[in-house]
Write an enzyme that holds these catalytic residues in place. Structure first.
Site, PDB file in Angstrom:
ATOM      1  N   LYS A 245       0.855  -1.188   0.000  1.00  0.00           N
ATOM      2  CA  LYS A 245       0.000   0.000   0.000  1.00  0.00           C
ATOM      3  C   LYS A 245       0.890   1.237   0.000  1.00  0.00           C
ATOM      4  CE  LYS A 245      -4.216   1.840   2.087  1.00  0.00           C
ATOM      5  NZ  LYS A 245      -5.321   1.602   3.040  1.00  0.00           N
TER       6      LYS A 245
ATOM      7  N   GLU B 243     -19.740  -4.795   9.932  1.00  0.00           N
ATOM      8  CA  GLU B 243     -20.653  -3.969  10.712  1.00  0.00           C
ATOM      9  C   GLU B 243     -21.736  -4.795  11.411  1.00  0.00           C
ATOM     10  OE1 GLU B 243     -18.585  -1.451   7.802  1.00  0.00           O
ATOM     11  OE2 GLU B 243     -19.712  -3.338   7.604  1.00  0.00           O
TER      12      GLU B 243
ATOM     13  N   ARG C 141     -25.722  -1.722   6.738  1.00  0.00           N
ATOM     14  CA  ARG C 141     -25.456  -3.146   6.548  1.00  0.00           C
ATOM     15  C   ARG C 141     -25.716  -3.944   7.824  1.00  0.00           C
ATOM     16  NH1 ARG C 141     -20.009  -3.458   3.001  1.00  0.00           N
ATOM     17  NH2 ARG C 141     -18.992  -2.634   4.868  1.00  0.00           N
TER      18      ARG C 141
END
Length: 644
Positions: A289, A377, A405
């Site tokens: 990353k 979540e 969600r």
């Protein structure tokens, strides 16, 4: 140096078809130029940087090998996709990325035919891509290739596993590319991440296996009926020999990797091998990353979305905030730590956003009482409910848009038993440049019908502290506190903890302005937009000739339960009511007030101000409030209209 000279190859690429005209030896230079272009632009027009830098070789290789847009590339989490945008005809407009009327912050089919699906929330790529792969077979596109690119921790999400499970049982030729950078926004957590770190499959073995399968298929030995059985036998033998069980191959999904995902020529070679292979398959690529920009490689979390910076030195341009109000998230983090020190039952839970919501403050001081559960979540809610059931007091912090969600978990696992979970919805209301997928527009409307739910929204930082204190007092049950992204309004925000009576608002203004008049209007606001109301009223006071009448302003504080004492007072004495909220207009505070007035026999004129019945694009908070008619000028205009 001119743009064409500096970006010698990139300046000639208007679409992936131009990219495919280049030799494979030129692709590393394309990746280098793309990185430089993105770094230069994001330095002055802030956005998501590190993820796209890490995914550059995957992006270039996919568009080089596959015939996009006929072939489908489905991105998971649009953080990775800046290179994709530039290669697909949007380089000239990339300076408008995330701006009002500019490029959308994340890929969307509304913007480009190369953007195959909405990808603002993590973990949906495999399911969507599988749907497209099945659709290709049923709509006479047998040669269409479909690729799902999943990364930035999204493989930890439950929906990704649901997609994998279905892909293993449905006839399809889906290719899943796992962009494994050991990161989400913060450092990725959980058993799945550790599994990926430890997973290793020999490249020579995979190459021989692939050639053997081709040889068998060409001779009619490995037909579609026999393929699954042979794969199962092969996977079983491989597990015994290597003493390692491969999760993906255990689901009959061919696994290849891990390979170096930042070697573009190697990725092209592998994709060409896999392109026409039948059946579902997963290519595991290790990437870095922030690859290619040293500051981002060293601190990927900080450089996920770094704000403005000097691209030459890597120095971030950070404004002096010493004399400015804090961010709501920082008030939350500091207050949670204070409460946890006083109440040993308090624990914190976040689904992969410890720094974004400032749960990292508690994690640093009390690591055994703060939990990052990854991009999950629904699990965050049910995990919190389980702790609450057996005596703890969880503060579960989820971004408002992502809480969508967890709706079933909120109802079934938390509200039915009225468990003492404090659901803290960060980024409620308009969030700015992240756009439609991230605005916290719907939480008040979808939470209000749920029995046992207490729903509150603070107008300022002190109110947030008081509500957080109130929520953990005995017998409060399921308690929701929603607050916005960004800065508050108070520099001196620290205050003693005080209990707020649930279901009570407060009167902030009650005065006649202008000439003597029988006109009157009651303004009922919930949340931080009450500050816009206060500003509007002060400006009207300073220009008394602009309108005349009696104005009263109530900060309702609670959407549920409503302060019925205030509503009764307003119903009896005011002919005009204005409701103001930073959520969808249909179903929230305005709707609740209309219902209450009707149920109790009052018939005032009610003007509901809130987000309109459409998805709101990206832009600054100020621009979007103006667009939605929620800025100070719009509020002044509405007050004037009601005092006519």
């Amino acid at each position: 140096m001119s743009n064409e000279t500096r970006y010698r190859l990139l300046s000639k690429i208007q679409s992936p078809s131009d990219l495919r005209k280049l030799s494979i030896e030129q692709l590393p230079e394309v990746c280098k130029e793309l990185r430089e272009d993105i770094i230069e632009e994001v330095a002055v027009n802030p956005g998501h940087l590190a993820s796209s830098l890490g995914a550059m070789e995957i992006t270039v290789a996919c568009h080089y090998v596959f015939d996009t847009p006929e072939d489908r590339i489905v991105w998971d989490v649009g953080h990775q996709a800046y290179g994709h945008k530039i290669l697909t005809g949007r380089r000239e407009r990339f300076s408008e990325n995330r701006k009002l009327n500019g490029l959308m912050p994340f890929p969307s089919p509304k913007e480009s035919e190369y953007d195959t699906f909405t990808c603002g929330h993590a973990s949906n790529s495999i399911s969507a891509a599988l749907g497209m792969a099945v659709a290709a077979k049923l709509t006479n596109h047998p040669n269409r290739h479909v690729v799902a690119i999943i990364g930035d921790g999204a493989m930890s999400g439950g929906l990704a596993f649901e997609g994998l499970n279905n892909a293993s049982s449905k006839p399809n030729d889906l290719l899943i590319i796992l962009n494994d950078n050991d990161m989400s926004i913060d450092r990725a957590v959980g058993g799945m991440q550790q599994y990926l770190l430890n997973l290793d499959t020999n490249e020579t073995y995979n190459r021989l296996r692939f050639k053997a399968s081709q040889w068998l298929h060409d001779r009619g030995i490995l037909n579609d009926k026999r393929r699954k059985g042979i794969i199962r036998l092969n996977n079983a033998l491989k597990s015994v020999i290597s003493q390692q069980q491969n999760l993906f191959e255990g689901m009959n999904i061919r696994y290849f990797g891990p390979f170096d995902g930042n070697d573009v020529k190697e990725v092209v070679r592998i994709l060409r091998q896999l392109k026409n292979m039948k059946g579902p398959k997963l290519l595991h690529l290790h990437t870095i990353k922030g690859k290619g920009y040293e500051p981002a490689e060293k601190s990927a979390t900080v450089w996920h979305a770094p704000g403005k910076f000097d691209p030459e030195t890597g120095e971030r341009i950070i404004q002096d905030t010493s004399n400015q109000p804090p961010k709501y998230q920082d008030v939350f983090g500091q207050t949670l730590l204070e409460l946890a020190k006083e109440n040993p039952r308090i624990v914190g839970v976040t689904p992969a956003m410890p720094s974004g919501c400032s749960m990292n403050v508690l994690m640093k001081e009390m690591p055994d009482r703060a939990f990052d559960v990854g991009i999950a979540e629904g699990h965050a809610m049910t995990f919190s409910a389980g702790m609450a059931k057996d005596g703890l007091q969880p503060y579960c912090n989820i971004y408002s848009a992502f809480s969508q969600r967890a709706y079933d978990n909120i109802i079934h696992d938390t509200a039915i038993l009225n468990l003492p979970v404090v659901l803290c919805l960060d980024r409620a209301g308009l969030v700015g440049e992240d756009g439609a997928t991230h605005h916290g527009a719907f939480d008040m409307a979808f939470l209000r019908p749920i029995p046992n739910a207490t729903i509150a929204s603070p107008m300022d930082e002190r109110e947030l502290r008081r509500l957080m204190y109130t929520a953990q007092l005995p017998e409060k049950g399921f308690f929701v506190i929603r607050y916005p992204r960004g800065k508050g309004v108070l520099i001196d925000w620290r205050c003693p903890f005080e209990k707020i009576q649930v279901g009570t608002g407060r009167k902030l203004f009650d005065k006649n302005i202008g000439k003597e008049s029988s006109n009157n209007v009651a303004i009922l606001s919930v949340g931080p937009l009450g500050n816009n109301v206060e500003t509007a009223i002060r400006e009207l006071e300073s220009t008394p000739d602009s309108c005349s009448g009696h104005i009263v302003h109530y900060d309702m504080r609670f959407l549920k339960p409503l302060d019925e004492k205030i509503l009764k007072e307003v119903g009896e004495h005011f002919t005009h009511i204005i409701t103001i909220e930073d959520g969808i207009r249909n179903g929230g505070l305005g709707t609740a007030v209309v219902e209450w007035m009707s149920d109790n026999g009052y018939s005032p004129t009610i003007n509901r101000m809130g987000l309109p019945d459409r998805f709101i694009e990206q832009g600054t908070i100020g621009q979007l409030q103006q667009l939605c008619g929620l800025d100070t000028e719009a509020i002044k205009h509405t007050i004037k209209d009601n005092l006519q």
